[in-house]
Design an enzyme around this catalytic site. Structure first.
Site, PDB file in Angstrom:
ATOM      1  CE1 TYR A  23       5.319  -5.581  -6.718  1.00  0.00           C
ATOM      2  CE2 TYR A  23       6.527  -3.694  -5.830  1.00  0.00           C
ATOM      3  CZ  TYR A  23       5.381  -4.236  -6.403  1.00  0.00           C
ATOM      4  OH  TYR A  23       4.300  -3.443  -6.660  1.00  0.00           O
ATOM      5  CE1 TYR A 150       4.613   0.806  -8.930  1.00  0.00           C
ATOM      6  CE2 TYR A 150       5.676   2.883  -8.360  1.00  0.00           C
ATOM      7  CZ  TYR A 150       5.160   1.659  -7.983  1.00  0.00           C
ATOM      8  OH  TYR A 150       5.165   1.292  -6.656  1.00  0.00           O
ATOM      9  CG  ASP A 251       2.985  10.043 -10.039  1.00  0.00           C
ATOM     10  OD1 ASP A 251       3.897  10.595  -9.388  1.00  0.00           O
ATOM     11  OD2 ASP A 251       2.670   8.846  -9.903  1.00  0.00           O
ATOM     12  CE  LYS A 280       9.985   6.545  -5.852  1.00  0.00           C
ATOM     13  NZ  LYS A 280       9.023   6.110  -6.847  1.00  0.00           N
TER      14      LYS A 280
HETATM   15  C1  LIG Z   1       7.675   5.652  -6.481  1.00  0.00           C
HETATM   16  C2  LIG Z   1       6.526   6.231  -7.194  1.00  0.00           C
HETATM   17  C3  LIG Z   1       5.252   6.284  -6.593  1.00  0.00           C
HETATM   18  C4  LIG Z   1       4.971   5.676  -5.243  1.00  0.00           C
HETATM   19  O1  LIG Z   1       5.685   6.266  -4.207  1.00  0.00           O
HETATM   20  P1  LIG Z   1       5.888   5.474  -2.814  1.00  0.00           P
HETATM   21  O2  LIG Z   1       6.556   6.458  -1.942  1.00  0.00           O
HETATM   22  O3  LIG Z   1       6.742   4.275  -3.157  1.00  0.00           O
HETATM   23  O4  LIG Z   1       4.542   5.065  -2.341  1.00  0.00           O
HETATM   24  C5  LIG Z   1       4.231   6.882  -7.303  1.00  0.00           C
HETATM   25  N1  LIG Z   1       4.434   7.401  -8.530  1.00  0.00           N
HETATM   26  C6  LIG Z   1       5.640   7.378  -9.127  1.00  0.00           C
HETATM   27  C7  LIG Z   1       5.813   7.994 -10.483  1.00  0.00           C
HETATM   28  C8  LIG Z   1       6.728   6.775  -8.489  1.00  0.00           C
HETATM   29  O5  LIG Z   1       7.914   6.723  -9.107  1.00  0.00           O
END
Ligand SMILES: *Cc1c(COP(=O)(O)O)cnc(C)c1O
Length: 435
Positions: A23, A150, A251, A280
């Protein structure tokens, strides 16, 4: 080739002119700090200064940097094979990892898809939901979610991110139009307010035959605002989804692996999703890897549909090196030490960040597990604040109106105090804010 340890002015000029950072602008680049190495909870700059890490490299490096067990796992795997295709082939690191993931997540989640980034794990989850309904002969092609969410930067993921934060206006006509309920208002540590659900329930009722799945970040909305909401939400949503036969996608890419004080954030509500996204911290912050888990019923329905298979297969799917280090990271978590570490971080963040609330520039201070957030009343001057933090010997990366800490679980209390002190001082300096 051996990398030189000191980056030159020429290197930094090249970076400014040629390299995109997350970004950022190519016409108005913000300064970047050259990091030469990282050990434990410290980043070492090329200039030799050491910074206490408050970010875990975006939720990932939960065991700290250069961890001897993670390094050894990678070295052992490199000696066997770094990568091999996953089509028609399997290997021990993938089987071991999937066995662990199936064992540590809710029992209904039995089938694992390994992908390479969090965003792709979300794409895979959304595709699973769409293929599931297609196979059942129902035209359900929309997702219902909260504002301020997000889920990643790829197009499917973006279509369920907060419409304002991810600038849906920019992608209009290209991005699928999904359904957005207001962000949860009942706070994690506050009273449950029944009225919180009204808009969500109304949206679900109005579109009940169009909705393939509800997708959400359980308990912590991360990059969309660092908001902590009441676990009762998850219980209610699980019930509502069950009633309508709508799938629930959790997620947990940010919240998974202990960050909220539970191994997975859904445990705060005692619910299980139909589809779970992980990423992550999965590899302890060493390599990129993600996983999407689902139930046997969803997996079998997809497999018996028109396509006859699940339509996805990344080149680096199941990368053995990433699977091997993920196995070791999960083995470290299995010792259970993370629980007392996260609890200690939570207690210390609560005690030490409270002082920030006295600043006229601070709107809210909140802590959950190993995450502390200071929400400011004005947007931060990122470059000025970043410089201040580096001068104080800490690495903290604020954005918008958010200054937040999510250190590696192994941080010691003196290091954590260094972080919280830098934050509480920073919020009293007017030049750190854009008015
Ligand atoms: C960081 C994140 C993503 C995306 O993961 P990337 O490895 O950056 O593509 C998706 N969902 C959540 C909740 C995140 O924190």
């Amino acid at each position: 080739m051996v990398y030189k340890s000191i980056m030159t002015q020429d290197d930094l000029a090249f970076d400014r002119q040629h390299i995109w950072h997350p970004y950022t602008s190519m016409t108005r680049p913000l300064p970047v700090y050259p990091v030469a190495s990282a050990h434990g909870c410290e980043l070492q700059l090329a200039s030799g200064e050491r910074l206490v890490d408050g970010m875990s490299s975006w939720w990932a490096a939960i065991h700290g940097y250069n961890h001897p067990r993670l390094n050894a796992a990678m070295q052992a795997q490199i000696a066997k094979m770094s990568h091999v295709m996953f089509g028609g082939i399997t290997h021990q690191p993938a089987v071991d990892l999937c066995r662990r993931l199936v064992a540590m997540t809710p029992s209904a989640l039995e089938c694992v898809f390994l992908a390479d980034t969090g965003s792709v794990a979300v794409e895979v989850a959304m595709k699973m939901a769409l293929q599931y309904w297609h196979a059942k002969g129902e035209a359900r092609r929309r997702f219902l979610t909260f504002r301020n969410g997000y889920h990643g930067d790829t197009f499917g993921a973006m279509s369920v991110c907060d419409p304002d934060n991810s600038m849906h206006s920019l992608w209009k006509g290209y991005l699928p139009e999904n359904l957005f309920a207001p962000a949860p208002q009942s706070r994690f540590d506050g009273e449950w307010d029944e009225a919180d659900m009204v808009s969500f329930a109304r949206l679900m009722a109005a579109h009940r035959h169009e909705i393939a799945a509800v997708i959400l970040e359980p308990v912590i909305q991360g990059a969309g605002g660092m908001r902590f909401y009441h676990p009762e939400w998850l219980k209610r949503l699980r019930k509502m989804c069950d009633r309508e036969g709508i799938l629930l996608i959790a997620d947990e890419i940010a919240t998974g692996f202990g960050r909220t004080g539970k191994l997975f954030a859904c445990e705060h509500a005692g619910i299980a999703p139909d589809i779970l996204c992980l990423g992550k911290a999965l590899t302890g912050g060493t390599l990129t890897l993600s996983a999407t888990l689902t139930t046997r019923q969803v997996a079998e329905t997809i497999s018996d549909g028109e396509a006859g298979c699940f339509m996805h297969g990344p080149t680096f799917m199941g990368n053995p090196l990433a699977c091997a280090v993920a196995n070791e990271s999960l083995a470290i978590l299995e010792s259970g030490e993370w629980q007392s570490q996260v609890a200690a971080i939570e207690a210390q963040l609560k005690a030490e960040l409270a002082a920030a609330a006295a600043s006229e520039f601070v709107a809210d201070v909140r802590v959950l597990g190993a995450t502390g957030v200071v929400e400011t009343s004005l947007p931060v001057n990122m470059a000025a604040l970043q410089r201040f933090f580096v001068e104080r010997g800490v690495w903290v990366r604020p954005f918008g109106r958010l200054i937040y800490l999510m250190p590696p679980y192994i941080i010691d209390s003196a290091q954590l105090t260094r972080l919280t002190r830098a934050v509480t001082e920073a919020v009293n300096i007017p030049e750190h804010f854009v008015s």
